[in-house]
Design a protein around this motif. Structure first.
Motif, PDB file in Angstrom:
ATOM      1  N   UNK A 170     -16.228   2.114   9.754  1.00 44.75           N
ATOM      2  CA  UNK A 170     -15.275   1.833   8.679  1.00 44.75           C
ATOM      3  C   UNK A 170     -15.322   2.932   7.625  1.00 44.75           C
ATOM      4  N   UNK A 171     -16.536   3.342   7.257  1.00 43.04           N
ATOM      5  CA  UNK A 171     -16.672   4.404   6.255  1.00 43.04           C
ATOM      6  C   UNK A 171     -16.124   5.720   6.789  1.00 43.04           C
ATOM      7  N   UNK A 172     -16.422   6.050   8.047  1.00 43.77           N
ATOM      8  CA  UNK A 172     -15.965   7.318   8.612  1.00 43.77           C
ATOM      9  C   UNK A 172     -14.449   7.363   8.737  1.00 43.77           C
ATOM     10  N   UNK A 242      -4.036  -1.010  15.615  1.00 47.04           N
ATOM     11  CA  UNK A 242      -5.211  -1.613  14.970  1.00 47.04           C
ATOM     12  C   UNK A 242      -5.271  -3.113  15.237  1.00 47.04           C
ATOM     13  N   UNK A 243      -4.107  -3.767  15.147  1.00 46.29           N
ATOM     14  CA  UNK A 243      -4.077  -5.213  15.408  1.00 46.29           C
ATOM     15  C   UNK A 243      -4.364  -5.513  16.880  1.00 46.29           C
ATOM     16  N   UNK A 244      -4.001  -4.598  17.778  1.00 48.35           N
ATOM     17  CA  UNK A 244      -4.284  -4.825  19.197  1.00 48.35           C
ATOM     18  C   UNK A 244      -5.780  -4.811  19.469  1.00 48.35           C
ATOM     19  N   UNK A 520      -9.574   1.158  10.890  1.00 49.43           N
ATOM     20  CA  UNK A 520      -8.224   1.711  10.696  1.00 49.43           C
ATOM     21  C   UNK A 520      -7.354   0.779   9.862  1.00 49.43           C
ATOM     22  N   UNK A 521      -7.496  -0.523  10.059  1.00 44.24           N
ATOM     23  CA  UNK A 521      -6.668  -1.468   9.319  1.00 44.24           C
ATOM     24  C   UNK A 521      -6.922  -1.384   7.820  1.00 44.24           C
ATOM     25  N   UNK A 522      -8.183  -1.186   7.432  1.00 44.76           N
ATOM     26  CA  UNK A 522      -8.510  -1.112   6.010  1.00 44.76           C
ATOM     27  C   UNK A 522      -7.981   0.159   5.354  1.00 44.76           C
TER      28      UNK A 522
END
Length: 597
Positions: A170-172, A242-244, A520-522
């Motif tokens: 998430x950070x990367x 991302x949702x997939x 990616x979603x965030x």
């Protein structure tokens, strides 16, 4: 605890060896930079090869941070501070400034050595936080919510075991420049676990694989890899993509639940009652092997058992609760254990001070009245001061009163109320809510540490002129996987190879799907629903192909052996990983190159 300690200790040794081997390279880089200035024309600078194509930047535009080595050592600091590509927007420390500005160039090998040691200590913090604070609170939450064992295993416990990988991803993904770290770490950890760990289990103890869980997990993992391969091909991840990822994980959870229910109906056992006892191992809900006795429970109970049955005062309870060292264990442990404990004690003390832990297995559920009241002050402060590197906590309301001050006042009021309405001997009915507070606080601690890990790795990438992908598939992947590696191998050595082998394939599905999907979603906003990926050319395709081939190899060879795997299978997997690592490093150092990419 002993397994995790051995794993982290081994990683420390490997890290020191790697550090020493790289010192000569740093010295050569310093000498080269001191004698060679920028050889490009003033109006044009050529950047490092990325995505297999050389690109140019006109003067005034962003230049790749690796170009610092084309400057004289006297110009390093100004280049780092003025170049947009060298700016670190997150984290508490600016490591690039520390390397190129805070110390003279002659001390660069020493600074890099300190950075490597700090990186190892950051991995230690991640391991301690996840094992002793994050996972126990998630287990308590799943029990209080009365989740079925298999549902808790593939959701909460999977999140607990994969927390360092997920938060690092998430950070990367928050910065396109470090997205390669996330891709390299997720794919690199996948290759490492499905080859080295799985092969090590087969070498230690040949066994019969649980067929249905293995086939199910292997199929879902191959689908996840194919989905990621498609995203890499288009070099972007859309909202639908991302949702997939998250949708595929939800479908995986439903498949586990349905398959387990059918399996138990066929055996005539019925559905196990929800929330009874500890959840099963996250990756093997259908395995008929009984789980091994916990190697931690006896030590944990002994460490927190009162020395005397008499009542303790409030101050005595607080002092004892904040002490991470058990003197009885200290006397009977080896010198290596004591040395490693000394390194862990500062981390454990800070976590004990700021993160509450609820333990449903204990009679008092680990209720420590003075410490839990103190947690109502420290935990919210940790939450706001670690989120976005403290930017929210330092914000002033109406430019007058800081948010951290308001949080301190509210926390003090709640702590005083709880202290005056509870007793030392009896936990309140709402004590389970402290598990949610501990979950949030430990999650933000892990997120903050993961941010520092990514920043240190990015700095080392600039120093050694290595791509983010190769750093992700080596250091970041090894650091996040070493603890689980020793845990799985120890489980296999104690006679439970089926469970350990299932963990190799089931556990990393969560890391891949949730790490990429959530990461990616965030990063998507209402105006930008696409995350662009800056890839490192041929290396990314080698990484993705290696993971896919290792899964296909296991998916074909294991059924071909009638699900009876032995040492030959393990040797093949280990040789495969060595070949993959060799090809990846040769590609990174441009020995292997493909100009058409």
């Amino acid at each position: 605890m002993a397994v995790r300690s051995e794993g982290l200790k081994a990683f420390w040794i490997l890290g020191v060896l790697w550090m020493l081997s790289c010192s000569a390279a740093v010295s050569r880089a310093v000498a080269r930079s001191q004698g060679v200035g920028s050889q490009m024309p003033a109006h044009l600078e050529i950047g490092r090869e990325a995505d297999g194509i050389r690109y140019a930047h006109h003067q005034g535009k962003t230049i790749d941070c690796w170009e610092v080595w084309n400057k004289k050592s006297s110009d390093w600091c100004s280049f780092i501070q003025t170049n947009q590509d060298c700016q670190m927007d997150s984290g508490f420390l600016n490591y690039l400034n520390g390397v190129f500005c805070a110390f003279p160039s002659a001390l660069l090998p020493l600074v890099v050595t300190l950075y490597v040691l700090w990186l190892l200590y950051l991995f230690l913090i991640l391991g301690v936080t996840a094992e002793k604070f994050f996972c126990p609170n998630l287990s308590a939450i799943s029990i209080n919510l009365r989740l079925a064992h298999n549902v808790a295993g593939v959701t909460f416990l999977a999140f607990g075991n994969g927390a360092p990988d997920v938060f690092s991803a998430v950070v990367a993904f928050s910065d396109p420049r470090t997205a390669g770290l996330a891709i390299g770490a997720l794919f690199g950890a996948g290759v490492f676990v499905t080859t080295v760990v799985a092969g090590g289990i087969a070498l230690l103890r040949p066994f019969m694989v649980a067929s249905r869980p293995f086939l199910r997990d292997a199929i879902f993992y191959m689908v996840a890899v194919f989905l990621t391969f498609a995203m890499l091909y288009f070099r972007r991840i859309t909202l639908a993509g991302a949702l997939s990822y998250l949708g595929l994980y939800v479908f995986y959870v439903l498949t586990v639940v349905i398959c387990t229910w059918i399996h138990r109906r066929q055996r005539g056992d019925g559905v196990s009652p929800a929330g009874s006892g500890q959840p099963e191992h996250l990756s093997n809900p259908e395995d008929e092997d009984s789980p091994p006795p916990s190697v931690h429970s006896g030590e944990y109970e002994e460490e927190y058992r009162p020395l005397l049955p008499s009542e303790e005062g409030t101050l005595q309870i607080l002092t004892k609760s904040l002490n991470p060292l058990d003197h009885r264990k200290w006397r009977r442990k080896s010198c290596y254990w004591r040395l490693f404990k000394i390194f862990k004690m500062p981390v454990e003390f800070v976590m004990l001070l700021t993160v509450p832990v609820v333990d449903p297995d204990q009679e008092d559920q680990n209720w420590k009245r003075p410490l839990n009241c103190l947690h109502l002050i420290t935990s919210p402060l940790v939450c706001i001061l670690t989120l976005k590197s403290g930017a929210y906590g330092l914000y002033k309301i109406q430019d007058v009163f800081p948010v951290w001050g308001l949080t301190l006042l509210i926390g003090t009021f709640l702590a005083t109320t709880v202290f005056c309405t509870t007793k030392n001997e009896e936990p309140p009915k709402y004590h389970c809510l402290f598990a949610f507070l501990g979950f949030i606080a430990s999650a933000l601690w892990i997120n903050a540490v993961a941010t520092e890990v990514v920043n240190v790795l990015r700095t080392l990438g600039v120093v050694f002129q290595l791509s983010n992908t190769v750093l992700g598939l080596t250091l970041l992947a090894w650091g996040n996987s070493i603890g689980d590696t020793f845990s799985d191998l120890t489980m296999a050595r104690h006679g439970y190879p089926r469970m350990a082998f299932s963990a190799c394939f089931g556990g990393i599905i969560f890391n891949m799907l949730v790490g990429v999907g959530l990461g990616c979603l965030l990063q998507m906003t209402t105006s930008q629903l696409v995350v662009k990926l800056e890839l490192d050319g041929l290396l990314v395709w080698i990484l993705a192909g290696a993971l896919g081939l290792s899964l296909v190899f296991s998916f074909i060879s294991v059924p071909a052996q009638c699900f009876q795997v032995g040492r030959g299978y393990g040797i093949c997997l280990l040789l495969y990983y060595l070949a993959f690592l060799t090809v990846a490093l040769l590609t990174e150092f441009k020995v292997i190159r493909l100009t058409t990419l």
